[in-house]
Design an enzyme around this catalytic site. Structure first.
Site, PDB file in Angstrom:
ATOM      1  N   GLU A 103     -15.507   5.644 -10.306  1.00  0.00           N
ATOM      2  CA  GLU A 103     -15.544   4.186 -10.449  1.00  0.00           C
ATOM      3  C   GLU A 103     -16.142   3.482  -9.234  1.00  0.00           C
ATOM      4  O   GLU A 103     -15.671   2.410  -8.841  1.00  0.00           O
ATOM      5  CB  GLU A 103     -14.127   3.648 -10.717  1.00  0.00           C
ATOM      6  CG  GLU A 103     -13.533   4.193 -11.996  1.00  0.00           C
ATOM      7  CD  GLU A 103     -12.133   3.679 -12.273  1.00  0.00           C
ATOM      8  OE1 GLU A 103     -11.860   3.323 -13.422  1.00  0.00           O
ATOM      9  OE2 GLU A 103     -11.291   3.640 -11.344  1.00  0.00           O
ATOM     10  N   HIS A 158     -13.489   2.799  -4.267  1.00  0.00           N
ATOM     11  CA  HIS A 158     -12.023   2.709  -4.090  1.00  0.00           C
ATOM     12  C   HIS A 158     -11.712   2.702  -2.606  1.00  0.00           C
ATOM     13  O   HIS A 158     -10.805   3.401  -2.152  1.00  0.00           O
ATOM     14  CB  HIS A 158     -11.317   3.869  -4.797  1.00  0.00           C
ATOM     15  CG  HIS A 158     -11.224   3.676  -6.289  1.00  0.00           C
ATOM     16  ND1 HIS A 158     -10.421   2.716  -6.864  1.00  0.00           N
ATOM     17  CD2 HIS A 158     -11.848   4.303  -7.315  1.00  0.00           C
ATOM     18  CE1 HIS A 158     -10.549   2.765  -8.183  1.00  0.00           C
ATOM     19  NE2 HIS A 158     -11.410   3.714  -8.489  1.00  0.00           N
ATOM     20  N   ASP A 196      -6.521   4.490  -1.688  1.00  0.00           N
ATOM     21  CA  ASP A 196      -7.219   3.694  -2.706  1.00  0.00           C
ATOM     22  C   ASP A 196      -7.406   2.283  -2.175  1.00  0.00           C
ATOM     23  O   ASP A 196      -7.016   1.978  -1.044  1.00  0.00           O
ATOM     24  CB  ASP A 196      -6.455   3.713  -4.041  1.00  0.00           C
ATOM     25  CG  ASP A 196      -7.413   3.686  -5.226  1.00  0.00           C
ATOM     26  OD1 ASP A 196      -8.233   2.758  -5.281  1.00  0.00           O
ATOM     27  OD2 ASP A 196      -7.357   4.602  -6.072  1.00  0.00           O
TER      28      ASP A 196
HETATM   29  C1  ACM Z   1      -9.502   7.521 -12.589  1.00  0.00           C
HETATM   30  O1  ACM Z   1      -8.637   7.294 -13.461  1.00  0.00           O
HETATM   31  N1  ACM Z   1     -10.247   6.547 -12.109  1.00  0.00           N
HETATM   32  C2  ACM Z   1      -9.725   8.852 -12.108  1.00  0.00           C
END
Ligand code: ACM
Length: 777
Positions: A340, A276, A205
């Site tokens: 995201e 991410h 991440d």
């Molecule tokens: C997530 O909680 N962004 C998968």
């Protein structure tokens, strides 16, 4: 239903089995504490005695059965100190033994098994190794209903069992915080002991890359460390940065993959793309959208803007990584994230805009879909399947993709209606970073409460799906994102016991799930988690006290537990509370100086720890931030302080989008002294332009003030208490000031003035005492 009526029934529905075997209201009956509750169970007569002489028999040449028998023996040794010998062949005449046998069972699922327990012996039957293992797990559970060592009596029962879902999972975020290999093994042990079979490993991440990739060593040398935000990132003696770091070597990964596989668990790795991605782009900026990304990982949480460049070179890089990943992890599914990915960098790039035109895709979502489809092609080319978070639906789903639905269950509904498979992992119900009760004793996390019961009650068969679409639901999983789980112990406490509720939801037939039955099995579950050595949260079982000033100098003490299970017993004479202590029914009137000692009992078993509440007038006049009301509903956190670097830290209940607290019902018939413990936290949250929405009130003094308003935060300001030195430096400080008499009872709104959100001032606790008397003592 009575026990004898149950006995008369040859095959029971799971609901009947679950209810009758483990009901707190039938304490005299044997409790079948199997968790997850089996699909079918028929109680028998008597018990099987597991002793130091018990042996486990397998058929000659049945290598898999021999391995499973060895596992059962090892598990029994760890739990009870008994190590049954594993023997090929058949028990001698009259020998009460455990036998593993191959044979037919009612279900054709690979995990299906039967167990027959009688005083004369135990037989585990299954056609497949997975079934033999789960049969062994059931026998182990019935031998481990308490944490005692030595012989055990297993209740006679016939079990015919198979899972509801194929995917019974847990997502572990090792990127935000990193866990030891030993901790992961302990989690795998606990998962296996509850028939969970997928560990989705979030290895990558923005905040850290945790997987050794041989071809790209900088992913770990550069991408696996960061300096935590605020005081936590500086050595207070030298002022030097403190690095938080860690990664898993390929040898460690192979070890964990094998350890999991031996326990019926597949590890599904996740490599996030196209967002991410800060950590890999810190290491290899050439594959990102900006030539100058941060030179090191940041100590911020939230969603960063850094995206991969959608180029052939980037896919060379990602495919190399995926190749090493697929060499390490034999899982059918490879997770590519997809969540995201803020598209600002793609929107701002003329090159990417031209690429969108050239590809003929509609927009940035279309480009993300193209990106994910390219990854899928590579994954499919190696005979694997791709899974991603539900954003992979946007712009068009890749042809063979499986969707992990996290923004509610809508992603699963959309995927299933397009004929794709889906896994349910919705925020908030299956997000383990939410608190389990309102108590200030809970580990830090997101404020919204997701109780054990909330998780248990999660509906994995959403009404929005037709029967045919439901066949596309592979199963469910809980997600432990670890921003606020700084230690392995906190990760375990946030995860357990809730993951056990997920296990039952994933295994037990829908009709067989029953909260009262599950709750009645908790004492056995607590013993099992203790035996397995995994930390688990007991706070929601425990009585929490609310102290309020009462007439005649007494203090009113109200007791309640988060889950409301069982009975609350208490003493005020200093003795430890037992099952025979006074039963709590209504708020107690207690003289200052005494201590209320209290514990919850479920049936005859204690549930959670003894909690001691020293009673004083000041305690009754004090509320910590978790006992105040938070004004907003923005980023509501139970947030750990950034100091001290080592040792315990305060935990503040705060809405970072609007740091504001309300003391409900303050008696202002006379003037009062307000004393507040305050702290300051770094604003280490990537929230883009939303940061501008955080209200700032201009300070009148150099360090700002604590402002008090009457009857709502738009009400009249009745005090502004200068913070002075208390607002400086990372340690907690204390401030105090006078609150004028206002006649009667009022709500008080408490806010800080500040020039900036960096740092954010927060309340730890507030006392309201008679004017002139300080809350500090
Ligand atoms: C997530 O909680 N962004 C998968």
């Amino acid at each position: 239903m009575t026990f004898s009526a149950l006995k008369a029934s040859a095959i029971l529905s799971a609901s009947v089995a679950a209810l009758a075997f483990a009901s707190a209201t039938h304490a005299a009956q044997p409790v079948l504490t199997l968790t997850p509750a089996p699909a079918q169970a028929t109680p028998g007569q008597g018990t099987f005695a597991l002793t130091a002489r018990t042996r486990i028999f397998v058929a000659k040449g049945d290598v898999e059965a021999r391995v499973v028998a060895g596992q059962l023996s090892d598990m029994l040794f760890k739990a009870r100190g008994l190590k049954p010998a594993v023997v090929e062949g058949a028990p001698s005449a009259g020998e009460a033994a455990i036998a593993l046998a191959r044979g037919a069972v009612s279900s054709d699922k690979i995990e299906a098994y039967k167990v027959e327990i009688a005083p004369t012996g135990v037989v585990i039957t299954a056609p497949k190794r997975a079934g033999l293992f789960y049969g062994a797990v059931s026998v182990w559970q019935l031998a481990v209903q308490d944490a005692a060592k030595g012989p055990a009596q297993l209740p006679a029962v016939g079990i015919d069992d198979a899972p509801r879902f194929a995917w019974r999972g847990f997502m572990l975020d090792s990127a935000r915080h990193f866990q030891s290999v030993e901790t992961i093994k302990s989690i795998l042990d606990t998962m296996a002991a509850h028939k969970l079979n997928v560990l989705h490993w979030h290895l990558v991440d923005d905040q850290g890359w945790r997987l050794e990739i041989r071809k790209y060593p900088k992913l770990t040398s550069e991408g696996s460390w960061r300096v935590p935000a605020g005081a936590a990132g500086r050595d207070p003696k030298t002022g030097k940065p403190i690095r938080y770091q860690g990664f898993y070597t390929q040898d460690q990964v192979r070890e964990l993959v094998a350890y999991a596989a031996a326990r019926g668990i597949t590890i599904v790795p996740e490599i996030e793309m196209p967002g991410h991605a800060l950590a890999p782009l810190v290491a290899y900026p050439q594959y990102g959208m900006t030539k100058a990304p941060p030179r090191a990982n940041m100590g911020d949480w939230g969603v960063f803007p850094y995206l991969y460049k959608p180029s052939d070179e980037t896919f060379g890089f990602l495919n190399d990584i995926l190749d090493e990943v697929m060499d390490l992890f034999p899982s059918e599914y490879i997770h590519v994230g997809g969540d995201e990915a803020v598209k600002d960098q793609w929107k701002a790039s003329p090159e990417v805009q031209a690429q969108i035109q050239a590809l003929g895709v509609k927009d940035e979502h279309g480009l993300q879909s193209w990106f994910i489809q390219r990854a899928e092609k590579h994954i499919n080319s190696r005979g694997r399947r791709m899974i991603g978070w539900d954003e992979i639906l946007e712009g068009g789903l890749a042809p063979n993709a499986t969707v992990m639905s996290w923004r509610g269950v809508e992603g699963a509904v959309a995927a299933a209606s397009q004929g794709h498979d889906a896994v349910l992992a919705p925020d908030s119900t299956l997000y383990m970073d939410r608190r389990q009760s309102a108590s200030a004793d809970e580990p830090p996390g997101r404020i919204k409460i997701v109780s054990l019961k909330d998780v248990y009650d999660f509906d994995a068969a959403p009404a929005a799906l037709t029967q045919a679409q439901r066949a596309h639901i592979l199963g469910l999983q809980a997600n432990s994102f670890t921003e606020h789980m700084r230690t392995d112990e906190r990760l375990e406490k946030m995860t357990f016991p809730r993951l056990i509720a997920v296990a039952e939801n994933g295994w037990t037939p829908e009709a067989g799930r029953d909260w009262d039955s599950f709750a009645a099995r908790l004492p056995a579950e607590i013993a099992r988690m203790d035996v397995l050595g995994v930390a688990h949260d007991t706070v929601p079982y425990e009585p929490q006290a609310t102290l309020r000033p009462a007439d005649g100098g007494q203090v009113s003490v109200a007791l309640a537990s988060g889950l409301g299970l069982g009975e609350i017993r208490y003493t005020t004479d200093g003795k430890a509370p037992t099952k025979a202590s006074s039963l709590y029914a209504a708020p107690l009137s207690v003289a200052p100086g005494k201590t209320v000692r209290t514990r919850t009992f479920l049936g005859d078993e204690p549930l959670g720890r003894v909690r001691d509440y020293p009673v004083s007038l000041l305690a009754a006049q004090t509320r910590n931030s978790h006992q105040l009301e938070i004004c907003g509903n923005g980023i509501n956190l139970s947030l750990e302080d950034d100091a001290p670097v080592s040792g315990p830290r305060a935990v503040f209940a705060v809405d970072l989008m609007n740091p504001c607290w309300v003391w409900k019902g303050a008696d202002l018939s006379t003037a009062l002294t307000l004393t507040a413990r305050i702290g300051q936290v770094p604003f280490n949250f990537q929230i883009g332009a939303d940061r501008e929405k955080i209200p700032l009130r201009a300070p009148a003094t150099p360090d700002g003030e604590l402002e008090v308003r009457l009857d709502g935060c738009a009400g009249e300001r009745i005090a502004a208490i200068p913070l002075g030195a208390a607002a400086r430096g990372p340690a907690l400080g204390t401030v105090g000031g006078r609150i004028p008499a206002e006649g009667g009872v009022h709500d008080l709104c408490l806010t800080f003035t500040a020039k900036s959100v960096e740092p954010t001032l927060v309340l730890d606790s507030v006392s309201l005492t008679a004017a002139g008397k300080s809350g500090e003592n």
